[in-house]
Design a protein around this motif. Structure first.
Motif, short mmCIF file in Angstrom:
data_model
loop_
_atom_site.label_atom_id
_atom_site.label_comp_id
_atom_site.label_asym_id
_atom_site.label_seq_id
_atom_site.Cartn_x
_atom_site.Cartn_y
_atom_site.Cartn_z
N LEU A 92 -56.18 6.79 41.89
CA LEU A 92 -56.03 7.26 43.27
C LEU A 92 -57.33 7.03 44.03
O LEU A 92 -58.41 7.42 43.57
CB LEU A 92 -55.66 8.75 43.28
N SER A 93 -57.21 6.44 45.19
CA SER A 93 -58.39 6.13 46.02
C SER A 93 -58.11 6.58 47.45
O SER A 93 -57.20 6.08 48.11
CB SER A 93 -58.68 4.63 45.99
N HIS A 94 -58.87 7.57 47.91
CA HIS A 94 -58.77 8.06 49.29
C HIS A 94 -60.11 8.65 49.68
O HIS A 94 -60.75 9.34 48.88
CB HIS A 94 -57.67 9.12 49.40
N SER A 95 -60.54 8.38 50.90
CA SER A 95 -61.88 8.82 51.33
C SER A 95 -62.01 10.32 51.42
O SER A 95 -63.12 10.85 51.43
CB SER A 95 -62.21 8.20 52.70
N ASN A 96 -60.90 11.05 51.46
CA ASN A 96 -60.95 12.51 51.57
C ASN A 96 -60.35 13.22 50.35
O ASN A 96 -59.95 14.37 50.43
CB ASN A 96 -60.22 12.97 52.83
N ILE A 97 -60.29 12.51 49.21
CA ILE A 97 -59.87 13.10 47.94
C ILE A 97 -60.91 12.76 46.89
O ILE A 97 -61.27 11.59 46.72
CB ILE A 97 -58.48 12.58 47.51
N SER A 98 -61.40 13.79 46.19
CA SER A 98 -62.43 13.58 45.18
C SER A 98 -61.88 12.73 44.04
O SER A 98 -60.84 13.07 43.46
CB SER A 98 -62.91 14.93 44.64
N PRO A 99 -62.55 11.64 43.67
CA PRO A 99 -62.03 10.74 42.63
C PRO A 99 -62.12 11.39 41.24
O PRO A 99 -63.00 12.20 40.96
CB PRO A 99 -62.93 9.52 42.72
#
Length: 574
Positions: free
Chosen positions: A208-215
Motif C-alpha cells: 500500500l502506497s499513499h502519502s497520508n497512510i503510514s507505510p
C-alpha cells in the motif's frame, strides 16, 4: 517454525476473544468486618446484561494500591483518606463505603482510566490475569529466530491504550540508524476473515502506497496474534503534538491530564483535516474497512498527517470510540464510524482536548465559524440521531474544499477481487455485531427509563388515584349486577313483585279465594312535593338501573294516578 507459518488452531474449544472496550460497572453491595479489617463485596457487570456479572472482594488497602498505581495519570482521584483509629466503627464503615463507591464510579466512567489494564485487573482478575508482556516477548522472540536480521533496542512500555498490545523499538542490523517500531497484538472479537484471507491481506499491506497512510514494512499473523513493523516517528502522533508530550511516555501519563494542551491554528486544521479525509476516502473507495481513527493513530511528519494501524480492522480489534458509537444506532457502518471519529479528531484539533461528552450542541469560540458548522454536522444531537455525512460531503464543505494539497506520490493499493469479496463479507459481519450491540443497549435504555418513570413519586401518586377510581367503579358495578340479578329472579318466579312505580300497579289475582285485605294507603306527601317512587336497590353510578330510575321520575304524572277505594273488613261478618 516461522512466526507466520504456524498452523491455525480450530475454534472448537477455544474461548472467543473478549471485547475490552465493553465498559465495566461496579457497585459495592455490602461490607463485612473481620477481626482487623473490613472487606467490601463488589458486584461487577460487563455491558448491560445482568447475566454477565460477578462479585469481587476488596479491602481498603487494595483500593489504596490501585490508587497509587493510577497516580501517574496526574488526576486528582477521589479516594477516601486513610484512618488508623476508629476505622472499625459501623458509622465510619458506612461512610467509607459511600466514598469508595464514588471512587469506583469515577474510574469506571473515565474514558481512559476505565480501559487501562490496572482497573481491568482490579475488577476482573479472571479475564485479565495473563502477563501480556511475557506473551508478546515469546512471540517476538519466535519471529526473530525466523528472521535474525532484526534486533530489539528497547520495549516501549504502555505507550498505547490497548491491553493486549505491546510495542518494541527495533532496528535492522543492516541499517542500524533507522529505527522501527514492532507492534504485537492479540486477535480481536471482530476477526471474521478466514486465516488464509487474513494472511493474504496482511502480506498485501506493505504494497500500500499513499502519502497520508503510514507505510508498513512487514506484517504477519499466527493462530491467535499478529505483528506489524513500521517506521518509528520521533515527533510522535497528532495527540502528542497537541498535548506537548514525548512519544515514548506511558499513555496514562501523556493523555489523562496533560498540562500544556494547545489547539491547532486554522491553517493546520484545514490542511490536516483535508489530508485525513483524503486517506479515508481512498480506503473507502478500495472497500478496505478502517474504523480506527483517533488523534493517537495519526502521525505527524513534516506537516503531513499519516494514518496508523490500518491493519486493525483485519485483525478484528474494536474501535477506540466503540463505547461512544454503540450509543447511537445511526452510526452502524465502518464508514460512519470513521466520520464520527473524524468529528472527535476535529474537535480535539480545534480546542486542544477531546469533547467532555457527546452529543455536543454548545461550542467554545472557535478560530472559524466554518469549523463549528462541520462539528455540528457530526457531533450534534440531530446528527447523532439522523446519521453522519459522508467523507465526500465533508470534503465539499468550505472548510476543506479550498485547501490545496501537493502530493507527488500516486496512491497505489491493488486488492484481488477474491480478497475484496472476503473483506466485504468480513465488514458486513463486523457491522452486524455492532448493530446487535446497539439494539441491546437501546432496549436496556428504554427499560431503565420505564422503570425510573414507574418508580417516581409523581407516578406513584397517579397510580394511587387511578386505583381509588377503579375501586369505586368496581363497587358500583357490583351493586348494579346484584340489582339486575334480583329483578330477573323476581320476574321469572311467577309471583307478584312489589310495585316499582306507582304508575304501574299490579293486578289482583283472579282466584276464587277471598282476596287478602289491601295495604293501607301511604300517607299523603307534604304540600308542593310530589311523591317519589321507592327503589329496591341503590342506583349504579353509570349503569342502566340509574338511567331507568331517572327516566321514571321525569315521566311521573300525578294526574294519572287512580283513586283508591277502601273496604272496611274490620267488623264481624255474619
Amino acid at each position: 517454525m516461522a512466526f507466520m507459518e504456524q498452523q491455525p488452531q480450530p475454534m472448537i474449544g477455544r474461548k472467543p476473544p473478549l471485547d475490552d472496550t465493553v465498559p465495566l460497572t461496579a457497585v459495592i453491595e455490602a461490607s463485612q468486618s473481620l477481626q482487623s479489617h473490613t472487606e467490601y463485596i463488589i458486584r461487577v457487570q460487563r455491558g448491560v446484561s445482568t447475566d454477565n456479572s460477578w462479585t469481587v472482594i476488596r479491602r481498603y488497602s487494595d483500593f489504596d494500591m490501585l490508587n497509587n498505581s493510577l497516580l501517574i495519570s496526574g488526576l486528582n482521584l477521589p479516594l477516601p483518606p486513610k484512618k488508623l483509629l476508629g476505622n472499625m466503627d459501623r458509622e465510619f464503615i458506612a461512610e467509607r463505603q459511600k466514598g469508595l463507591q464514588a471512587y469506583l464510579n469515577y474510574i469506571t466512567c473515565h474514558h481512559i482510566l476505565s480501559g487501562c489494564e490496572l482497573v481491568k485487573k482490579f475488577l476482573d482478575t479472571n479475564n485479565y490475569s495473563a502477563n501480556y508482556t511475557e506473551i508478546a516477548l515469546q512471540q517476538v522472540s519466535m519471529f526473530f529466530r525466523s528472521d535474525p536480521k532484526w534486533e530489539v533496542i528497547e520495549p516501549l512500555k504502555d505507550i498505547g491504550w490497548r491491553l493486549r498490545k505491546r510495542y518494541f523499538l527495533i532496528k535492522d542490523k543492516d541499517q542500524p540508524k533507522d529505527k522501527q517500531v514492532l507492534s504485537w497484538v492479540d486477535l480481536g472479537p471482530d476477526k471474521f476473515l478466514s486465516d488464509k484471507d487474513l494472511l493474504s491481506a496482511m502480506k498485501l499491506l506493505p504494497t500500500l502506497s499513499h502519502s497520508n497512510i503510514s507505510p508498513v514494512t512487514f506484517a504477519a499473523t499466527s493462530e491467535s496474534s499478529a505483528l506489524v513493523i513500521r517506521v518509528f516517528s520521533e515527533k510522535g502522533t497528532l495527540r502528542d503534538h497537541i498535548c506537548k508530550v514525548k512519544p515514548k511516555e506511558p499513555f496514562l501519563k501523556k493523555y489523562c491530564n496533560p498540562k500544556k494542551i494547545q489547539g491547532l491554528e486554522q491553517q493546520q486544521i484545514q490542511t490536516y483535516g483535508r489530508q485525513i479525509l483524503e486517506a479515508l476516502k481512498f480506503l473507502h473507495d478500495k472497500g478496505f474497512p478502517y474504523g480506527h481513527l483517533h488523534a493517537s493513530n495519526v502521525l505527524i511528519e513534516e506537516d503531513t498527517c499519516k494514518l496508523l494501524d490500518i491493519e486493525n480492522s483485519l485483525l478484528g480489534l474494536p474501535s477506540y470510540y466503540r463505547p461512544y458509537v454503540t450509543q447511537f444506532r445511526k452510526i452502524n457502518t465502518t464508514e460512519s464510524v470513521d466520520v464520527y471519529s473524524f468529528g472527535h479528531l476535529l474537535y480535539e484539533m480545534t480546542y486542544g482536548r477531546p469533547p467532555d461528552a457527546v452529543p455536543v450542541d454548545q461550542y467554545p469560540p472557535p478560530p472559524s465559524s466554518s469549523v463549528v458548522s462541520v462539528l455540528q454536522s457530526i457531533l450534534s444531537t440531530e446528527a447523532c440521531k439522523t446519521g453522519m455525512p459522508t467523507v465526500s460531503q465533508l470534503l465539499q464543505t468550505p472548510l476543506f474544499s479550498d485547501t490545496l494539497l501537493f502530493n507527488s506520490e500516486k496512491p497505489q493499493f491493488k486488492i484481488s477481487s477474491k480478497l475484496k469479496e472476503a473483506l466485504k463479507s468480513s465488514k458486513e459481519c463486523l457491522e452486524k455485531r455492532l448493530v446487535e450491540e446497539q439494539r441491546t443497549i437501546h432496549q436496556h435504555k428504554r427499560l431503565t427509563r420505564a422503570q425510573s418513570h414507574h418508580g417516581s413519586e409523581e407516578e406513584k401518586r397517579k397510580r394511587k388515584i387511578l386505583a381509588r377510581k377503579k375501586s369505586r367503579q368496581s363497587t358500583y358495578e357490583t351493586e348494579e349486577d346484584l340489582s339486575v340479578k334480583y329483578n330477573n329472579n323476581s320476574a321469572g318466579s311467577g309471583a307478584s313483585s312489589p310495585p316499582t312505580c306507582p304508575s304501574s300497579p299490579t293486578p289482583l289475582p283472579g282466584s276464587g279465594a277471598p282476596p287478602a285485605p289491601p295495604l293501607p294507603p301511604a300517607a299523603p306527601p307534604p304540600p308542593g312535593i310530589e311523591p317519589v317512587p321507592p327503589s329496591l336497590s341503590p342506583p349504579s353510578a353509570n349503569g342502566v338501573g340509574r338511567s331507568a330510575l331517572l327516566s321514571s321520575i321525569q315521566s311521573f304524572n300525578k294526574g294519572k294516578l287512580k283513586k283508591s277505594e277502601t273496604l272496611d273488613h274490620s267488623g264481624p261478618r255474619l
